[in-house]
Write a protein that holds these residues in place. Structure first.
Motif, PDB file in Angstrom:
ATOM      1  N   GLY A  53      19.048 130.542  13.758  1.00 19.11           N
ATOM      2  CA  GLY A  53      19.620 131.476  12.790  1.00 19.11           C
ATOM      3  C   GLY A  53      21.131 131.385  12.736  1.00 19.11           C
ATOM      4  O   GLY A  53      21.734 131.399  11.650  1.00 19.11           O
ATOM      5  N   PHE A  54      21.761 131.279  13.891  1.00 21.78           N
ATOM      6  CA  PHE A  54      23.213 131.123  13.960  1.00 21.78           C
ATOM      7  C   PHE A  54      23.649 129.843  13.263  1.00 21.78           C
ATOM      8  O   PHE A  54      24.555 129.837  12.435  1.00 21.78           O
ATOM      9  N   SER A  55      22.958 128.761  13.580  1.00 20.78           N
ATOM     10  CA  SER A  55      23.296 127.465  12.998  1.00 20.78           C
ATOM     11  C   SER A  55      23.086 127.467  11.484  1.00 20.78           C
ATOM     12  O   SER A  55      23.951 127.048  10.721  1.00 20.78           O
ATOM     13  N   ARG A  56      21.946 127.950  11.044  1.00 23.95           N
ATOM     14  CA  ARG A  56      21.649 128.017   9.602  1.00 23.95           C
ATOM     15  C   ARG A  56      22.649 128.901   8.875  1.00 23.95           C
ATOM     16  O   ARG A  56      23.110 128.569   7.788  1.00 23.95           O
ATOM     17  N   GLY A  57      22.973 130.035   9.471  1.00 30.41           N
ATOM     18  CA  GLY A  57      23.894 130.970   8.838  1.00 30.41           C
ATOM     19  C   GLY A  57      25.281 130.383   8.645  1.00 30.41           C
ATOM     20  O   GLY A  57      25.906 130.564   7.601  1.00 30.41           O
ATOM     21  N   LEU A  58      25.750 129.665   9.639  1.00 32.25           N
ATOM     22  CA  LEU A  58      27.089 129.104   9.568  1.00 32.25           C
ATOM     23  C   LEU A  58      27.130 127.798   8.775  1.00 32.25           C
ATOM     24  O   LEU A  58      28.021 127.588   7.959  1.00 32.25           O
ATOM     25  N   LEU A  59      26.164 126.933   9.013  1.00 32.56           N
ATOM     26  CA  LEU A  59      26.201 125.604   8.407  1.00 32.56           C
ATOM     27  C   LEU A  59      25.416 125.495   7.103  1.00 32.56           C
ATOM     28  O   LEU A  59      25.532 124.504   6.394  1.00 32.56           O
TER      29      LEU A  59
END
Length: 115
Positions: free
Chosen positions: A34-40
């Motif tokens: 979720g962190f990765s998807r949200g940022l990238l």
């Protein structure tokens, strides 16, 4: 943490892991994704729509420790082209690669996918 790694040895010493891998290993996989998807996500959507290589540019920049000339040489582009790409990355992600805190966020978002 090693179970999440798709390749590599099953056993590693502390010095081989890297502190960021240990920290990422403490967070559940769904939160990391979720962190990765949200940022990238915006960056990847831009790459998909435009056929650009902003994510690859970011990875290369971080792999070269933020060294502009080395990154431009590795990508076979002019430093001004790199500046333009990094400015677009900042616009899409809200993170400035010139700030350590933002660079760490971007690095961790990319590393989270391999954790």
């Amino acid at each position: 943490m090693l179970r999440r790694s798709p390749h590599g040895p099953a056993v590693r010493g502390f010095a081989e892991l890297g502190t960021h891998r240990l920290l990422l290993g403490l967070v559940d996989s769904e939160t990391l994704r979720g962190f990765s998807r949200g940022l990238l996500g915006p960056l990847r959507e831009h790459d998909d729509r435009r056929g650009s290589d902003l994510e690859a540019t970011l990875r290369t920049f971080l792999d070269h420790d933020g060294q502009w000339a080395a990154t431009a040489a590795a990508l076979h582009i002019h430093v001004n082209t790199l500046r333009n790409r990094l400015a677009k990355i900042a616009e899409l992600t809200g993170r400035d690669v010139g700030r350590t805190e933002d660079r760490v966020d971007l690095f961790l978002a990319l590393a989270a996918e391999t954790s």
